[in-house]
Design a protein around this motif. Structure first.
Motif, PDB file in Angstrom:
ATOM      1  N   HIS A  67       0.811  -1.225   0.000  1.00  0.00           N
ATOM      2  CA  HIS A  67       0.000   0.000   0.000  1.00  0.00           C
ATOM      3  C   HIS A  67       0.840   1.269   0.000  1.00  0.00           C
ATOM      4  O   HIS A  67       0.283   2.369   0.085  1.00  0.00           O
ATOM      5  CB  HIS A  67      -0.960   0.001   1.195  1.00  0.00           C
ATOM      6  CG  HIS A  67      -1.973  -1.090   1.124  1.00  0.00           C
ATOM      7  ND1 HIS A  67      -3.132  -0.992   0.396  1.00  0.00           N
ATOM      8  CD2 HIS A  67      -1.972  -2.343   1.657  1.00  0.00           C
ATOM      9  CE1 HIS A  67      -3.819  -2.115   0.493  1.00  0.00           C
ATOM     10  NE2 HIS A  67      -3.133  -2.949   1.259  1.00  0.00           N
ATOM     11  N   ASN A  68       2.149   1.108  -0.056  1.00  0.00           N
ATOM     12  CA  ASN A  68       3.055   2.256  -0.051  1.00  0.00           C
ATOM     13  C   ASN A  68       2.711   3.231   1.081  1.00  0.00           C
ATOM     14  O   ASN A  68       2.604   4.437   0.877  1.00  0.00           O
ATOM     15  CB  ASN A  68       3.035   2.969  -1.406  1.00  0.00           C
ATOM     16  CG  ASN A  68       4.183   3.954  -1.541  1.00  0.00           C
ATOM     17  OD1 ASN A  68       5.259   3.741  -0.979  1.00  0.00           O
ATOM     18  ND2 ASN A  68       3.956   5.032  -2.268  1.00  0.00           N
ATOM     19  N   THR A  69       2.499   2.676   2.264  1.00  0.00           N
ATOM     20  CA  THR A  69       2.171   3.510   3.424  1.00  0.00           C
ATOM     21  C   THR A  69       2.883   2.964   4.646  1.00  0.00           C
ATOM     22  O   THR A  69       3.620   1.987   4.573  1.00  0.00           O
ATOM     23  CB  THR A  69       0.638   3.590   3.628  1.00  0.00           C
ATOM     24  OG1 THR A  69       0.342   4.671   4.529  1.00  0.00           O
ATOM     25  CG2 THR A  69       0.053   2.288   4.153  1.00  0.00           C
ATOM     26  N   THR A  70       2.648   3.617   5.770  1.00  0.00           N
ATOM     27  CA  THR A  70       3.293   3.227   7.029  1.00  0.00           C
ATOM     28  C   THR A  70       2.231   2.872   8.061  1.00  0.00           C
ATOM     29  O   THR A  70       1.062   3.257   7.933  1.00  0.00           O
ATOM     30  CB  THR A  70       4.155   4.377   7.580  1.00  0.00           C
ATOM     31  OG1 THR A  70       3.293   5.482   7.924  1.00  0.00           O
ATOM     32  CG2 THR A  70       5.214   4.828   6.574  1.00  0.00           C
ATOM     33  N   LEU A  71       2.663   2.189   9.099  1.00  0.00           N
ATOM     34  CA  LEU A  71       1.748   1.842  10.186  1.00  0.00           C
ATOM     35  C   LEU A  71       1.218   3.098  10.896  1.00  0.00           C
ATOM     36  O   LEU A  71       0.014   3.164  11.175  1.00  0.00           O
ATOM     37  CB  LEU A  71       2.420   0.879  11.160  1.00  0.00           C
ATOM     38  CG  LEU A  71       1.538   0.276  12.238  1.00  0.00           C
ATOM     39  CD1 LEU A  71       0.307  -0.421  11.664  1.00  0.00           C
ATOM     40  CD2 LEU A  71       2.352  -0.709  13.085  1.00  0.00           C
ATOM     41  N   PRO A  72       2.043   4.112  11.169  1.00  0.00           N
ATOM     42  CA  PRO A  72       1.475   5.318  11.786  1.00  0.00           C
ATOM     43  C   PRO A  72       0.402   5.996  10.919  1.00  0.00           C
ATOM     44  O   PRO A  72      -0.611   6.471  11.437  1.00  0.00           O
ATOM     45  CB  PRO A  72       2.690   6.226  11.979  1.00  0.00           C
ATOM     46  CG  PRO A  72       3.843   5.274  12.113  1.00  0.00           C
ATOM     47  CD  PRO A  72       3.511   4.147  11.167  1.00  0.00           C
ATOM     48  N   ARG A  73       0.593   6.027   9.617  1.00  0.00           N
ATOM     49  CA  ARG A  73      -0.430   6.600   8.727  1.00  0.00           C
ATOM     50  C   ARG A  73      -1.712   5.762   8.796  1.00  0.00           C
ATOM     51  O   ARG A  73      -2.818   6.303   8.846  1.00  0.00           O
ATOM     52  CB  ARG A  73       0.080   6.652   7.282  1.00  0.00           C
ATOM     53  CG  ARG A  73       1.077   7.738   7.018  1.00  0.00           C
ATOM     54  CD  ARG A  73       1.720   7.575   5.644  1.00  0.00           C
ATOM     55  NE  ARG A  73       0.751   7.457   4.568  1.00  0.00           N
ATOM     56  CZ  ARG A  73       0.467   8.420   3.689  1.00  0.00           C
ATOM     57  NH1 ARG A  73       1.099   9.578   3.768  1.00  0.00           N
ATOM     58  NH2 ARG A  73      -0.416   8.210   2.741  1.00  0.00           N
ATOM     59  N   PHE A  74      -1.544   4.441   8.772  1.00  0.00           N
ATOM     60  CA  PHE A  74      -2.696   3.545   8.894  1.00  0.00           C
ATOM     61  C   PHE A  74      -3.421   3.805  10.209  1.00  0.00           C
ATOM     62  O   PHE A  74      -4.655   3.871  10.246  1.00  0.00           O
ATOM     63  CB  PHE A  74      -2.234   2.084   8.798  1.00  0.00           C
ATOM     64  CG  PHE A  74      -3.350   1.088   8.958  1.00  0.00           C
ATOM     65  CD1 PHE A  74      -4.124   0.713   7.870  1.00  0.00           C
ATOM     66  CD2 PHE A  74      -3.614   0.527  10.196  1.00  0.00           C
ATOM     67  CE1 PHE A  74      -5.162  -0.208   8.017  1.00  0.00           C
ATOM     68  CE2 PHE A  74      -4.641  -0.391  10.351  1.00  0.00           C
ATOM     69  CZ  PHE A  74      -5.415  -0.758   9.254  1.00  0.00           C
ATOM     70  N   ASP A  75      -2.675   3.963  11.295  1.00  0.00           N
ATOM     71  CA  ASP A  75      -3.277   4.201  12.607  1.00  0.00           C
ATOM     72  C   ASP A  75      -4.065   5.505  12.638  1.00  0.00           C
ATOM     73  O   ASP A  75      -5.153   5.569  13.228  1.00  0.00           O
ATOM     74  CB  ASP A  75      -2.203   4.202  13.696  1.00  0.00           C
ATOM     75  CG  ASP A  75      -1.616   2.834  13.961  1.00  0.00           C
ATOM     76  OD1 ASP A  75      -2.235   1.811  13.559  1.00  0.00           O
ATOM     77  OD2 ASP A  75      -0.525   2.775  14.569  1.00  0.00           O
ATOM     78  N   VAL A  76      -3.532   6.563  12.027  1.00  0.00           N
ATOM     79  CA  VAL A  76      -4.244   7.842  11.973  1.00  0.00           C
ATOM     80  C   VAL A  76      -5.541   7.680  11.195  1.00  0.00           C
ATOM     81  O   VAL A  76      -6.612   8.107  11.643  1.00  0.00           O
ATOM     82  CB  VAL A  76      -3.355   8.951  11.356  1.00  0.00           C
ATOM     83  CG1 VAL A  76      -4.184  10.185  10.982  1.00  0.00           C
ATOM     84  CG2 VAL A  76      -2.242   9.338  12.327  1.00  0.00           C
ATOM     85  N   MET A  77      -5.460   7.048  10.035  1.00  0.00           N
ATOM     86  CA  MET A  77      -6.669   6.852   9.230  1.00  0.00           C
ATOM     87  C   MET A  77      -7.675   5.967   9.954  1.00  0.00           C
ATOM     88  O   MET A  77      -8.887   6.197   9.892  1.00  0.00           O
ATOM     89  CB  MET A  77      -6.301   6.288   7.864  1.00  0.00           C
ATOM     90  CG  MET A  77      -5.525   7.284   7.009  1.00  0.00           C
ATOM     91  SD  MET A  77      -5.008   6.617   5.425  1.00  0.00           S
ATOM     92  CE  MET A  77      -6.565   6.531   4.569  1.00  0.00           C
ATOM     93  N   SER A  78      -7.190   4.968  10.673  1.00  0.00           N
ATOM     94  CA  SER A  78      -8.068   4.085  11.433  1.00  0.00           C
ATOM     95  C   SER A  78      -8.816   4.869  12.509  1.00  0.00           C
ATOM     96  O   SER A  78     -10.031   4.716  12.670  1.00  0.00           O
ATOM     97  CB  SER A  78      -7.246   2.957  12.065  1.00  0.00           C
ATOM     98  OG  SER A  78      -8.062   2.134  12.856  1.00  0.00           O
ATOM     99  N   ALA A  79      -8.092   5.697  13.242  1.00  0.00           N
ATOM    100  CA  ALA A  79      -8.730   6.498  14.291  1.00  0.00           C
ATOM    101  C   ALA A  79      -9.778   7.428  13.688  1.00  0.00           C
ATOM    102  O   ALA A  79     -10.889   7.557  14.225  1.00  0.00           O
ATOM    103  CB  ALA A  79      -7.676   7.298  15.061  1.00  0.00           C
TER     104      ALA A  79
END
Length: 154
Positions: A33-45
Motif C-alpha cells: 500500500h506504499n504507506t506506514t503503520l502510523p499513517r494507517f493508525d491515523v486513518m483508522s482512528a
C-alpha cells in the motif's frame, strides 16, 4: 520458578509476538500500500470518528504527541485523504476527518490488514482468540486503573 519470573517470561513472550506481528504489518503496508503503520493508525482512528477529531483528540486516541500526528496529517491532507477544517470558537484548533477518497483508501487497507492478521493468527481458534482478548482487556483495564490511581496520587 517464582511468580515474578513467570510474569517476566510472559511479558517477554508477549513482546516477541507483538513485535513480530507489528514488523510483518509494517512490511506489508509498505510493500502493498506504499504507506506506514502510523499513517494507517491515523486513518483508522479517523474512520472510527466520522464527525472528525481535533488534532489534540487524535493524539490522545493514538497516545502520541501532537507533533507526531501533525506531520502525518499534513501528508494525508496533501494527498487528499484527510481534510482539515477550523473548529468554531477555537481559532487554534483544527478538525481532521477522512475525505471520501480517504474513506475508500482506508477501507481497502483495513481489509488487507484484517486478512494479514487472520493469516498470522490462523493457529489460534476463534474461541481462544475471544478468550485471550477478554483476558487482555481485563488486564488492560486493571493496568489503566493503576496508572490513573498513581497519577492522581501525585
Amino acid at each position: 520458578m517464582t511468580a515474578a519470573k513467570d510474569r517476566v517470561r510472559l511479558w517477554l513472550r508477549l513482546l516477541k509476538v507483538v513485535r513480530g506481528i507489528e514488523q510483518e504489518l509494517r512490511e506489508n503496508l509498505r510493500r502493498e500500500h506504499n504507506t506506514t503503520l502510523p499513517r494507517f493508525d491515523v486513518m483508522s482512528a479517523l474512520s472510527r470518528h466520522p464527525e472528525g477529531l481535533k488534532m489534540s483528540q487524535l493524539s490522545g486516541v493514538l497516545r502520541v504527541s501532537n507533533g507526531n500526528v501533525t506531520g502525518i496529517a499534513d501528508r494525508l491532507s496533501e494527498e487528499g485523504l484527510v481534510e482539515r477544517s477550523p473548529v468554531p470558537g477555537d481559532r487554534r484548533a483544527i478538525m481532521l476527518r477522512l475525505t471520501p477518497a480517504g474513506q475508500k483508501e482506508f477501507a481497502r487497507q483495513a481489509r488487507a490488514h484484517e486478512d494479514w492478521i487472520d493469516t498470522l493468527l490462523a493457529g489460534v481458534s476463534p474461541a481462544d482468540a475471544r478468550a485471550m482478548a477478554v483476558r487482555l482487556q481485563a488486564f488492560a483495564a486493571a493496568a489503566e486503573f493503576k496508572e490513573k490511581e498513581t497519577a492522581d496520587a501525585q
